[in-house]
Design an enzyme around this catalytic site. Structure first.
Site, PDB file in Angstrom:
ATOM      1  N   LYS A  26      -5.992  22.178  -9.594  1.00  0.00           N
ATOM      2  CA  LYS A  26      -6.758  21.935  -8.360  1.00  0.00           C
ATOM      3  C   LYS A  26      -7.783  20.832  -8.586  1.00  0.00           C
ATOM      4  O   LYS A  26      -8.089  20.473  -9.725  1.00  0.00           O
ATOM      5  CB  LYS A  26      -7.577  23.200  -8.000  1.00  0.00           C
ATOM      6  CG  LYS A  26      -6.793  24.279  -7.319  1.00  0.00           C
ATOM      7  CD  LYS A  26      -7.727  25.320  -6.707  1.00  0.00           C
ATOM      8  CE  LYS A  26      -8.506  26.076  -7.747  1.00  0.00           C
ATOM      9  NZ  LYS A  26      -8.353  27.513  -7.713  1.00  0.00           N
ATOM     10  N   ARG A  48      -5.694  29.124 -15.145  1.00  0.00           N
ATOM     11  CA  ARG A  48      -5.491  30.567 -15.359  1.00  0.00           C
ATOM     12  C   ARG A  48      -4.425  31.153 -14.452  1.00  0.00           C
ATOM     13  O   ARG A  48      -4.019  32.293 -14.640  1.00  0.00           O
ATOM     14  CB  ARG A  48      -6.820  31.306 -15.136  1.00  0.00           C
ATOM     15  CG  ARG A  48      -7.875  30.973 -16.170  1.00  0.00           C
ATOM     16  CD  ARG A  48      -9.240  31.414 -15.736  1.00  0.00           C
ATOM     17  NE  ARG A  48      -9.653  30.730 -14.526  1.00  0.00           N
ATOM     18  CZ  ARG A  48     -10.825  30.907 -13.920  1.00  0.00           C
ATOM     19  NH1 ARG A  48     -11.700  31.744 -14.429  1.00  0.00           N
ATOM     20  NH2 ARG A  48     -11.124  30.237 -12.820  1.00  0.00           N
ATOM     21  N   ASP A  73      -6.838  30.398 -20.334  1.00  0.00           N
ATOM     22  CA  ASP A  73      -8.232  30.557 -19.915  1.00  0.00           C
ATOM     23  C   ASP A  73      -9.073  29.889 -20.999  1.00  0.00           C
ATOM     24  O   ASP A  73      -9.197  30.420 -22.113  1.00  0.00           O
ATOM     25  CB  ASP A  73      -8.568  32.047 -19.788  1.00  0.00           C
ATOM     26  CG  ASP A  73     -10.016  32.260 -19.328  1.00  0.00           C
ATOM     27  OD1 ASP A  73     -10.830  31.318 -19.456  1.00  0.00           O
ATOM     28  OD2 ASP A  73     -10.318  33.366 -18.856  1.00  0.00           O
ATOM     29  N   ALA A 102     -11.939  21.569 -17.000  1.00  0.00           N
ATOM     30  CA  ALA A 102     -12.095  22.913 -16.419  1.00  0.00           C
ATOM     31  C   ALA A 102     -13.559  23.340 -16.490  1.00  0.00           C
ATOM     32  O   ALA A 102     -14.208  23.180 -17.525  1.00  0.00           O
ATOM     33  CB  ALA A 102     -11.222  23.915 -17.160  1.00  0.00           C
ATOM     34  N   GLY A 103     -14.064  23.861 -15.376  1.00  0.00           N
ATOM     35  CA  GLY A 103     -15.473  24.261 -15.387  1.00  0.00           C
ATOM     36  C   GLY A 103     -15.722  25.450 -14.485  1.00  0.00           C
ATOM     37  O   GLY A 103     -14.957  25.711 -13.554  1.00  0.00           O
ATOM     38  N   SER A 156     -21.599  16.621 -14.995  1.00  0.00           N
ATOM     39  CA  SER A 156     -22.060  16.666 -13.599  1.00  0.00           C
ATOM     40  C   SER A 156     -23.418  15.976 -13.536  1.00  0.00           C
ATOM     41  O   SER A 156     -24.147  15.944 -14.545  1.00  0.00           O
ATOM     42  CB  SER A 156     -22.242  18.119 -13.172  1.00  0.00           C
ATOM     43  OG  SER A 156     -22.982  18.195 -11.960  1.00  0.00           O
ATOM     44  N   TYR A 169     -25.584  26.481 -15.210  1.00  0.00           N
ATOM     45  CA  TYR A 169     -24.576  25.428 -15.027  1.00  0.00           C
ATOM     46  C   TYR A 169     -25.130  24.084 -15.521  1.00  0.00           C
ATOM     47  O   TYR A 169     -24.479  23.365 -16.282  1.00  0.00           O
ATOM     48  CB  TYR A 169     -24.210  25.361 -13.541  1.00  0.00           C
ATOM     49  CG  TYR A 169     -23.194  24.309 -13.156  1.00  0.00           C
ATOM     50  CD1 TYR A 169     -21.831  24.526 -13.349  1.00  0.00           C
ATOM     51  CD2 TYR A 169     -23.590  23.106 -12.569  1.00  0.00           C
ATOM     52  CE1 TYR A 169     -20.901  23.561 -12.971  1.00  0.00           C
ATOM     53  CE2 TYR A 169     -22.664  22.141 -12.193  1.00  0.00           C
ATOM     54  CZ  TYR A 169     -21.318  22.371 -12.394  1.00  0.00           C
ATOM     55  OH  TYR A 169     -20.397  21.424 -12.010  1.00  0.00           O
TER      56      TYR A 169
HETATM   57  P1  NDP Z   1     -11.990  23.274  -8.776  1.00  0.00           P
HETATM   58  O1  NDP Z   1     -12.472  24.675  -8.626  1.00  0.00           O
HETATM   59  O2  NDP Z   1     -11.469  22.546  -7.594  1.00  0.00           O
HETATM   60  O3  NDP Z   1     -10.884  23.230  -9.911  1.00  0.00           O
HETATM   61  C1  NDP Z   1     -11.142  23.762 -11.179  1.00  0.00           C
HETATM   62  C2  NDP Z   1      -9.866  23.747 -11.999  1.00  0.00           C
HETATM   63  O4  NDP Z   1     -10.148  24.297 -13.277  1.00  0.00           O
HETATM   64  C3  NDP Z   1      -8.775  24.621 -11.408  1.00  0.00           C
HETATM   65  O5  NDP Z   1      -7.515  24.107 -11.760  1.00  0.00           O
HETATM   66  C4  NDP Z   1      -9.036  25.966 -12.074  1.00  0.00           C
HETATM   67  O6  NDP Z   1      -7.879  26.799 -12.032  1.00  0.00           O
HETATM   68  C5  NDP Z   1      -9.384  25.493 -13.482  1.00  0.00           C
HETATM   69  N1  NDP Z   1     -10.203  26.444 -14.233  1.00  0.00           N
HETATM   70  C6  NDP Z   1     -11.369  27.006 -13.876  1.00  0.00           C
HETATM   71  N2  NDP Z   1     -11.810  27.845 -14.837  1.00  0.00           N
HETATM   72  C7  NDP Z   1     -10.880  27.797 -15.830  1.00  0.00           C
HETATM   73  C8  NDP Z   1     -10.746  28.444 -17.071  1.00  0.00           C
HETATM   74  N3  NDP Z   1     -11.654  29.322 -17.511  1.00  0.00           N
HETATM   75  N4  NDP Z   1      -9.663  28.164 -17.832  1.00  0.00           N
HETATM   76  C9  NDP Z   1      -8.734  27.285 -17.406  1.00  0.00           C
HETATM   77  N5  NDP Z   1      -8.793  26.655 -16.233  1.00  0.00           N
HETATM   78  C10 NDP Z   1      -9.864  26.912 -15.446  1.00  0.00           C
HETATM   79  O7  NDP Z   1     -13.232  22.492  -9.451  1.00  0.00           O
HETATM   80  P2  NDP Z   1     -13.584  20.924  -9.473  1.00  0.00           P
HETATM   81  O8  NDP Z   1     -12.360  20.126  -9.493  1.00  0.00           O
HETATM   82  O9  NDP Z   1     -14.602  20.684  -8.432  1.00  0.00           O
HETATM   83  O10 NDP Z   1     -14.341  20.836 -10.865  1.00  0.00           O
HETATM   84  C11 NDP Z   1     -13.773  20.242 -12.020  1.00  0.00           C
HETATM   85  C12 NDP Z   1     -14.893  19.868 -12.971  1.00  0.00           C
HETATM   86  O11 NDP Z   1     -15.757  18.940 -12.337  1.00  0.00           O
HETATM   87  C13 NDP Z   1     -15.769  21.051 -13.403  1.00  0.00           C
HETATM   88  O12 NDP Z   1     -16.095  20.936 -14.758  1.00  0.00           O
HETATM   89  C14 NDP Z   1     -16.999  20.893 -12.529  1.00  0.00           C
HETATM   90  O13 NDP Z   1     -18.144  21.468 -13.125  1.00  0.00           O
HETATM   91  C15 NDP Z   1     -17.106  19.391 -12.435  1.00  0.00           C
HETATM   92  N6  NDP Z   1     -17.886  18.918 -11.305  1.00  0.00           N
HETATM   93  C16 NDP Z   1     -17.485  19.127 -10.005  1.00  0.00           C
HETATM   94  C17 NDP Z   1     -18.257  18.673  -8.948  1.00  0.00           C
HETATM   95  C18 NDP Z   1     -17.870  18.870  -7.517  1.00  0.00           C
HETATM   96  O14 NDP Z   1     -18.711  18.570  -6.623  1.00  0.00           O
HETATM   97  N7  NDP Z   1     -16.681  19.318  -7.209  1.00  0.00           N
HETATM   98  C19 NDP Z   1     -19.507  17.952  -9.195  1.00  0.00           C
HETATM   99  C20 NDP Z   1     -19.818  17.768 -10.580  1.00  0.00           C
HETATM  100  C21 NDP Z   1     -19.032  18.235 -11.577  1.00  0.00           C
HETATM  101  P3  NDP Z   1      -7.970  28.421 -12.111  1.00  0.00           P
HETATM  102  O15 NDP Z   1      -9.189  28.825 -11.346  1.00  0.00           O
HETATM  103  O16 NDP Z   1      -6.697  28.894 -11.507  1.00  0.00           O
HETATM  104  O17 NDP Z   1      -8.070  28.735 -13.573  1.00  0.00           O
END
Ligand code: NDP
Length: 260
Positions: A26, A48, A73, A102-103, A156, A169
């Protein structure tokens, strides 16, 4: 060869490279996977949710992009180790690019954060980032040279700017920025570049978790809009290319001017 010695095509391409992008099902990670694959890299990604990953894999296959997937994960140490074992098989033991994307977001007053909240955000955002870089080092080392071996962390602007409700965070994102500089200094001699992209508000599910913060972004930032995932992915791709072979230890904000 340094980038300067390469052809135009060689400098602006990822053909022949292999990459691991965490959290690619995503949002920003998904866009990074597509960008790297469209530029010629073979990419492995994880998240995950097995069903969602499989759906992504099928769509990528339809687009003729070379992407493999596995469930992991990243907050769990044993799963990170398994991911690296999988990678040795799927990418043939060669890794040129690691993108720690991933975050885990957490919007909560500092006084209300529990020990579990703290542990989850730390394990997902910073512990995984450090450990995956450690695990990837021998593979990156094998393909180092010519500025093509590269780590990119996705932190971020919360790593620079104070936002209410984002204490834990923000701590992890600030730590990612500093980890970037430390690893860059330590691994420059190995031919491995380490950089960081710090997005501002980007149009993804995480942004939906932070409605007030996102709303303030749209009025307080010069460009007055959220960013799109592709606008982050293109910067990540640039940092991974031979064209960026003299850039290391940098944290680059992709934030519509929010931090200026
Ligand atoms: P999304 O929630 O859209 O996507 C996160 C992705 O990471 C998903 O594919 C999710 O899949 C995966 N993920 C989350 N937790 C885990 C885990 N423990 N293990 C493996 N996969 C994981 O988030 P964003 O795209 O917005 O964020 C991506 C990064 O960008 C993050 O690090 C976030 O902190 C950073 N960021 C985002 C901002 C924003 O405004 N969107 C701003 C600043 C930074 P699943 O949940 O199925 O595991």
């Amino acid at each position: 060869a340094t980038a300067a010695c390469r052809s135009m095509e060689g400098r602006w391409s990822l053909a022949g490279s292999t990459a691991l992008v965490t959290g690619g099902s995503k949002g920003i990670g998904h866009a990074i996977v597509e960008e790297l694959a469209m530029l010629g890299a073979r990419v492995h990604t994880c998240s995950r949710n097995a069903a969602e990953l499989e759906e992504c894999r099928r769509r990528w296959e339809d687009k003729n992009l070379r992407v493999t997937v596995s469930v992991c994960d990243v907050s769990v140490r044993a799963e990170r180790e398994k991911l690296m074992d999988t990678l040795r098989q799927t990418l043939g033991g060669k890794l040129d690019i690691l993108v720690n994307n991933a975050g885990q977001s957490m919007v909560k007053a500092a006084t209300e954060c529990t020990g579990e909240d703290y542990a989850l955000v730390m394990a997902t955002n910073i512990e995984s980032c450090f450990h995956l870089a450690q695990l990837a080092h021998p593979l990156l080392l094998r393909s180092a040279g010519g500025g093509a071996s590269s780590v990119v962390h996705i932190s971020s602007i919360a790593g620079f700017v104070g936002f209410p409700g984002l204490a834990v965070y923000s701590m992890t994102k600030g730590a990612m920025n500093q980890l970037t500089r430390s690893l860059a200094a330590e691994w420059a001699g190995d031919g491995i570049r380490v950089n960081c992209v710090a997005p501002g508000g980007i149009n993804t599910d995480i942004a939906k978790d932070m409605p007030e913060i996102v709303k303030s972004q749209a009025t307080q930032l010069p460009m007055q809009r959220l960013g799109e995932t592709e606008e982050v992915a293109s910067v990540v791709a640039f940092l991974c290319m031979p064209a960026a072979s003299y850039i290391t230890g940098q944290v680059i904000c992709v934030d519509g001017g929010r931090t200026i």
